[in-house]
Design a protein around this motif. Structure first.
Motif, PDB file in Angstrom:
ATOM      1  N   SER A 182      -7.328 -30.707   9.948  1.00 35.08           N
ATOM      2  CA  SER A 182      -7.412 -29.636  10.934  1.00 35.08           C
ATOM      3  C   SER A 182      -6.025 -29.073  11.259  1.00 35.08           C
ATOM      4  N   LYS A 202       0.796 -34.441  17.148  1.00 40.73           N
ATOM      5  CA  LYS A 202       1.147 -33.684  15.957  1.00 40.73           C
ATOM      6  C   LYS A 202       2.134 -32.617  16.372  1.00 40.73           C
ATOM      7  N   SER A 254     -18.018 -31.213  15.930  1.00 42.58           N
ATOM      8  CA  SER A 254     -16.715 -31.035  16.575  1.00 42.58           C
ATOM      9  C   SER A 254     -16.719 -31.655  17.961  1.00 42.58           C
ATOM     10  N   GLY A 255     -15.568 -32.194  18.343  1.00 51.35           N
ATOM     11  CA  GLY A 255     -15.442 -32.780  19.677  1.00 51.35           C
ATOM     12  C   GLY A 255     -14.558 -31.949  20.584  1.00 51.35           C
ATOM     13  N   THR A 256     -14.246 -30.727  20.182  1.00 50.77           N
ATOM     14  CA  THR A 256     -13.290 -29.947  20.973  1.00 50.77           C
ATOM     15  C   THR A 256     -13.860 -28.652  21.523  1.00 50.77           C
ATOM     16  N   THR A 307     -11.214 -38.867  13.489  1.00 50.47           N
ATOM     17  CA  THR A 307     -10.556 -37.635  13.905  1.00 50.47           C
ATOM     18  C   THR A 307     -10.013 -37.783  15.328  1.00 50.47           C
ATOM     19  N   GLY A 308      -8.819 -37.297  15.559  1.00 46.04           N
ATOM     20  CA  GLY A 308      -8.210 -37.392  16.894  1.00 46.04           C
ATOM     21  C   GLY A 308      -6.868 -38.090  16.809  1.00 46.04           C
ATOM     22  N   TRP A 309      -5.848 -37.447  17.340  1.00 48.54           N
ATOM     23  CA  TRP A 309      -4.487 -37.933  17.138  1.00 48.54           C
ATOM     24  C   TRP A 309      -4.234 -39.304  17.755  1.00 48.54           C
ATOM     25  N   TYR A 367     -17.043 -30.730   5.454  1.00 43.58           N
ATOM     26  CA  TYR A 367     -15.776 -30.881   4.741  1.00 43.58           C
ATOM     27  C   TYR A 367     -16.074 -31.163   3.273  1.00 43.58           C
ATOM     28  N   ARG A 384     -19.236 -29.218  11.368  1.00 44.70           N
ATOM     29  CA  ARG A 384     -18.210 -29.042  10.341  1.00 44.70           C
ATOM     30  C   ARG A 384     -18.684 -29.710   9.053  1.00 44.70           C
ATOM     31  N   HIS A 442      -6.197 -24.911  20.400  1.00 50.08           N
ATOM     32  CA  HIS A 442      -6.417 -23.738  19.560  1.00 50.08           C
ATOM     33  C   HIS A 442      -7.578 -22.887  20.043  1.00 50.08           C
ATOM     34  N   ARG A 447     -19.765 -33.548  10.333  1.00 49.99           N
ATOM     35  CA  ARG A 447     -19.285 -34.082  11.611  1.00 49.99           C
ATOM     36  C   ARG A 447     -19.467 -33.023  12.678  1.00 49.99           C
ATOM     37  N   GLU A 499      -3.914 -34.540   9.646  1.00 49.31           N
ATOM     38  CA  GLU A 499      -5.350 -34.271   9.628  1.00 49.31           C
ATOM     39  C   GLU A 499      -5.620 -32.967   8.903  1.00 49.31           C
ATOM     40  N   THR A 532     -12.542 -34.859  22.257  1.00 50.20           N
ATOM     41  CA  THR A 532     -11.536 -35.386  21.332  1.00 50.20           C
ATOM     42  C   THR A 532     -10.143 -35.323  21.942  1.00 50.20           C
ATOM     43  N   SER A 533      -9.892 -34.284  22.732  1.00 54.45           N
ATOM     44  CA  SER A 533      -8.527 -34.109  23.236  1.00 54.45           C
ATOM     45  C   SER A 533      -8.565 -33.483  24.636  1.00 54.45           C
ATOM     46  N   ARG A 555      -0.426 -27.654  16.013  1.00 56.93           N
ATOM     47  CA  ARG A 555      -0.974 -27.457  14.667  1.00 56.93           C
ATOM     48  C   ARG A 555      -0.036 -26.600  13.822  1.00 56.93           C
TER      49      ARG A 555
HETATM   50  C1  G6P Z   1      -7.748 -31.866  18.421  1.00 61.36           C
HETATM   51  C2  G6P Z   1      -7.060 -33.164  18.193  1.00 61.36           C
HETATM   52  C3  G6P Z   1      -6.960 -33.427  16.727  1.00 61.36           C
HETATM   53  C4  G6P Z   1      -8.303 -33.358  16.077  1.00 61.36           C
HETATM   54  C5  G6P Z   1      -9.019 -32.094  16.423  1.00 61.36           C
HETATM   55  C6  G6P Z   1     -10.442 -32.217  15.976  1.00 61.36           C
HETATM   56  O1  G6P Z   1      -6.982 -30.834  17.913  1.00 61.36           O
HETATM   57  O2  G6P Z   1      -5.777 -33.165  18.766  1.00 61.36           O
HETATM   58  O3  G6P Z   1      -6.374 -34.660  16.543  1.00 61.36           O
HETATM   59  O4  G6P Z   1      -8.201 -33.393  14.694  1.00 61.36           O
HETATM   60  O5  G6P Z   1      -9.001 -31.902  17.799  1.00 61.36           O
HETATM   61  O6  G6P Z   1     -11.188 -31.174  16.421  1.00 61.36           O
HETATM   62  P1  G6P Z   1     -12.736 -31.168  16.237  1.00 61.36           P
HETATM   63  O7  G6P Z   1     -13.117 -29.859  16.831  1.00 61.36           O
HETATM   64  O8  G6P Z   1     -12.998 -31.224  14.767  1.00 61.36           O
HETATM   65  O9  G6P Z   1     -13.289 -32.374  16.963  1.00 61.36           O
END
Ligand code: G6P
Ligand code: ZN
Length: 631
Positions: free
Chosen positions: A436, A447, A574-576, A407-409, A586, A584, A158, A572, A434, A40-41, A343
Motif C-alpha cells: 500500500s 513508514k 480494508s481496515g481504514t 497489514t498495519g505498520w 491483490y 481489496r 490518504h 482482504r 507494504e 488499522t490506523s 506513503r
Molecule cells: C494504513 C496503515 C498501513 C496499512 C494500511 C492498510 O495506511 O498505516 O500500515 O498498510 O493502512 O490499509 P487498508 O485500507 O488496506 O486496511
C-alpha cells in the motif's frame, strides 16, 4: 465548542516544585458514543461526526486514560500534531486543554499544527525538553532532559479531507510507534463506559502560527510549547543518508526530480529537505503547500490519484510507459506522498516501480544507503502479507531474515525494537514495507515517504558513481530491469472495490472461507484460462516478539499457471475506510523468463484476475462488474 454550562467545576490542587498551585479543572459529564473502535490506523470518521457534541472529547479522554493506565502514571509530555486537514486547527487546542486538565505538564505542538506522521514519530523518539529553550524565545525553566511519552496524531492519512470527508486520530507510543491492538482495544472499551471528561474552565487562545518557542500556560503546571516541526526529523534523516553526496548528485547534469506533495503534510518537509537542504530547484516540487481539503484531491499516491505526476513521468494510468514521449525528456525520479507524508510512490523516466519491488530493490542495494552500510548491513526485513514475495527472494539470496506480518505498520515496530531478536532499539538496521505504498526503516517507527525518496536517490547516486559521461545517467528503469533479470519479476497489482455494502462484502469473504479454505480448493474445476486453484488459507499471525495472535488477516488463494509457475490472489477487507466496505484483491504472479518482463502488469495479470473473480462470484455477490481503482 465549550458550551457545557452544566459542567461541574472542581479545584484540583497540584504541586509544582515547592509551590502549591490551583488550577480549575472542569469535569464535563458525558455518555458513551458507540462505534469508536479504531481501525488499522486510528479512528477515522467523517468530520461532521467528530464535530458532534462530546465526540472528540470522549475519544481523547478515553485515549489519555488508556495511555495513563499503560504507563502506570500520569503522562508528563506529549506531542499533538496533525496532517493539516480540515478540523486540524480546531481540534488541536481542544485536545491541548483536555491534556492539561488531565495533568500533562508539557504539551508540544508544531508550528501551524502540521507535521508528517514520520516527523511526529521522529520527534517522539528524539526531542528533548531542553529544546524548548533552544527552539527560540520563551522556553526556560524546564527541568531535566525529558522526552515525550507519546503523540496524538490527527490524520486520516490518504483519505480525502474537507467538509463531508474524513478526519482521524491515532496514538503513537513512546518509541514513536502506532499503538498496538491491545491499546486500541482498551481505548475502545473505555469509550463504551465513559461518564465524564476533563477540560479547563479557562480557555487559552493558542495561536498555532506563533513563533517557534512560544509558550502558553494552560494551568500553573501545564504549558503548551510551539515547536519546530522539522528539527528532529531532519536529524533522523541525516542519520540515514549522506546529504553531501545527495546534494552533489542532485546537481549532476541530466538529473531532475518531481515531488508531488498532494497538498498534504509531506510537502513542507519535502521543501525543507529537497530544496533547502539538497539544493534542488523549487520547480522540483508540485502541490507542496498543505491545504485543509488537499486541493480536493484524494491524497493517496498511486497511479490513479497521482495522475498528474504519473503523466509528468511519461506513464499511462496503468503504469506502462507512454511510448510517444522520449524518456530523455523526462525527470530522472518522480515521487509522491500521501496526506500525512508516510506513503510514497516512486517512478523513473517512463517507469513505475511497484511498492513491493521498491522494497526488494532497497533491500538488495543496502550498500548504497549509509544507514545500513555503516552498521554492517540489514539485520532483518519484513513485509505485509499481501505485498509480493519480491522481498523474500532477495532476502533469502542475501541471507537476511524476512518476516511476513499482517497489514498495519504497528507489527513492524515490535520486530525492529526487539532486544531478544536483534539486540534492541538502536541496533537493528531494518527495512520494511507494504504494497500500500509504505516503505520505512528503523530510523522512526512509521513508514516514511521522504525516506523512500532519499533511499532511491542514494541508490541512483551510487549506481552513477563510476558513470562520468556527460548528461547520461543510469536510471530507475535500468536498475529495476537488471534486478528482475537477476531475481525474476513478480507481476503485481491490486483491485479495489470501494463503497461496497458491508453485508455484501462480508458475504464474499464468508463464501471464500467456506468454499476454498474450509472446502476442498483443489477439487475446483479449471476454467477456460487453464489457471488452477491449488489451495487456500486464511492468514493469521503470531508475533514472534510478544506472542500475541492476530487472526483473519486475509484469504489467500494459491494458483498454478498453465506454465507451471505459481500465482496468488489475496482477498482482504480494508481496515481504514470510514463508511461501507472496501474489498481489496491483490494479484501476484512470478515470472523468471526475462523476455517476458517487459509486459505491463495489468495485462500480465488479467487472466489471473478474471479467474479469481469468477471463482469468488464477485459480480453476483456485490453487483460490481469492475473495480473502483486499480493500482
Ligand atoms: C494504513 C496503515 C498501513 C496499512 C494500511 C492498510 O495506511 O498505516 O500500515 O498498510 O493502512 O490499509 P487498508 O485500507 O488496506 O486496511
Ligand atoms: Zn498515510
Amino acid at each position: 465548542r465549550y458550551r457545557h454550562t452544566a459542567a461541574a467545576m472542581i479545584h484540583a490542587a497540584t504541586t509544582s516544585g515547592n509551590v502549591d498551585t490551583t488550577a480549575e479543572v472542569r469535569i464535563v459529564p458525558t455518555t458513551p458514543i458507540p462505534d469508536m473502535r479504531p481501525g488499522t490506523s486510528g479512528l477515522r470518521k467523517k468530520v461532521e461526526v467528530w464535530q458532534g457534541e462530546h465526540y472528540l472529547e470522549n475519544f481523547v479522554q478515553s485515549l489519555i486514560d488508556t495511555a495513563v493506565e499503560k504507563e502506570g502514571k500520569t503522562l508528563d509530555t506529549i506531542i499533538i500534531a496533525g496532517d493539516g486537514r480540515y478540523h486540524n486547527s480546531q481540534a488541536i487546542p481542544i485536545i491541548a486543554h483536555l491534556a492539561a486538565a488531565n495533568g500533562i505538564r508539557h504539551i508540544w505542538i508544531p508550528q501551524f499544527g502540521i507535521m508528517s506522521t514520520p516527523a511526529v514519530s521522529a520527534a517522539i523518539r528524539r526531542r528533548r525538553r531542553s529544546e524548548d529553550e533552544e527552539d527560540g524565545r520563551g522556553g526556560g525553566g524546564r527541568d531535566g532532559e525529558g522526552i515525550a511519552q507519546g503523540g496524538i496524531v490527527l490524520t486520516a492519512s490518504h483519505n480525502p479531507g474537507g467538509p463531508g470527508e474524513d478526519f482521524g486520530i491515532k496514538y503513537n507510543e513512546g518509541l514513536g510507534q502506532p499503538a498496538g491492538e491491545d491499546f486500541t482495544e482498551a481505548l475502545y472499551q473505555k469509550t463504551l463506559t465513559i461518564s465524564s471528561y476533563k477540560t479547563l474552565s479557562n480557555i487559552v487562545d493558542i495561536d498555532l502560527s506563533a513563533p517557534v518557542g512560544t509558550q502558553y500556560t494552560l494551568t500553573p503546571t501545564s504549558t503548551v510549547t510551539i515547536i519546530d516541526p522539522y528539527r528532529n526529523y531532519l536529524d533522523a534523516l541525516k542519520s540515514c543518508f549522506d546529504f553531501d553526496q545527495l546534494r552533489k548528485f542532485g546537481q549532476r547534469k541530466g538529473f531532475s526530480m518531481v515531488f508531488d506533495g498532494m497538498h498534504g503534510a509531506g510537502g513542507i518537509f519535502a521543501k525543507r529537505v529537497l530544496v533547502e537542504e539538497l539544493g534542488l530547484p523549487e520547480s522540483s516540487l508540485m502541490r507542496c503547500n498543505p491545504l485543509p481539503d488537499f486541493g480536493k484531491c484524494h491524497p493517496d499516491p498511486n497511479l490513479t490519484y497521482a495522475s498528474e505526476l504519473v503523466k509528468k513521468m511519461g506513464l499511462l494510468p496503468d503504469g506502462s510507459a507512454d511510448e510517444s514521449i522520449p524518456s530523455s525528456s523526462l525527470p530522472t525520479l518522480g515521487a509522491a506522498n500521501d496526506g500525512d507524508g508516510d506513503r510514497n510512490l516512486i517512478a523513473g523516466a517512463g517507469f513505475f516501480v511497484t511498492p513491493s519491488d521498491s522494497m526488494a530493490l532497497i533491500c538488495d542495494n543496502w550498500e548504497s544507503i549509509p544507514q545500513f552500510a555503516s552498521r554492517g548491513g540489514l539485520k532483518g526485513v519484513a513485509r505485509s502479507m499481501p505485498s509480493s514475495a519480491a522481498l523474500d527472494v532477495v532476502a533469502s539470496a542475501r541471507n537476511i531474515p524476512c518476516f511476513v506480518t499482517p497489514t498495519g505498520w504497528k507489527f513492524f515496530g515490535n520486530l525492529m525494537s526487539s532486544k531478544e531478536m536483534f539486540g534492541g532499539e538502536d541496533y537493528t538496521p531494518f527495512l520494511c514495507g507494504e504494497e500500500s505504498f509504505g516503505t520505512g526503516s528503523d530510523h522512526v517507527r512509521e513508514k516514511d515517504g521522504l525516506w523512500a525518496v532519499l533511499a532511491w536517490m542514494s541508490i541512483l547516486a551510487k549506481a552513477n558513481e563510476g558513470n562520468v559521461a556527460e548528461g547520461t545517467l543510469v536510471g530507475v528503469k535500468d536498475i529495476v530491469q537488471n534486478h528482475w533479470e537477476k531475481y525474476g519479476r513478480h507481476f503485481y497489482c491490486r483491485y479495489d472495490y470501494e463503497g461496497v455494502d458491508s453485508n455484501a462484502a462480508n458475504k464474499v469473504m464468508d463464501f471464500i472461507r467456506e468454499s476454498f479454505v474450509n472446502g476442498d480448493a483443489s477439487s475446483m474445476e479449471i476454467g477456460e484460462s487453464g489457471i488452477k486453484l491449488t489451495n487456500a488459507v486464511e492468514f493469521s499471525y503470531t508475533d514472534p516478539v510478544d506472542g500475541s495472535k492476530t487472526s483473519k488477516q486475509g484469504l489467500i488463494l494459491n494458483f498454478e499457471l498453465p506454465s507451471g509457475d505459481p500465482a496468488r490472489v489475496v482477498f482482504r477487507l480494508s481496515g481504514t475506510g470510514s463508511a461501507g466496505a472496501t474489498i481489496r484483491m491483490y494479484l501476484e504472479q512470478y515470472e523468471k523468463d526475462s523476455t517476458k518482463h517487459g509486459m505491463s502488469a495489468p495485462v500480465a495479470l488479467r487472466g489471473l484476475a478474471e479467474e479469481a473473480l469468477r471463482l469468488v462470484k464477485m459480480e453476483e455477490k456485490t453487483g460490481r462488474d469492475s473495480p473502483t481503482v486499480i493500482t
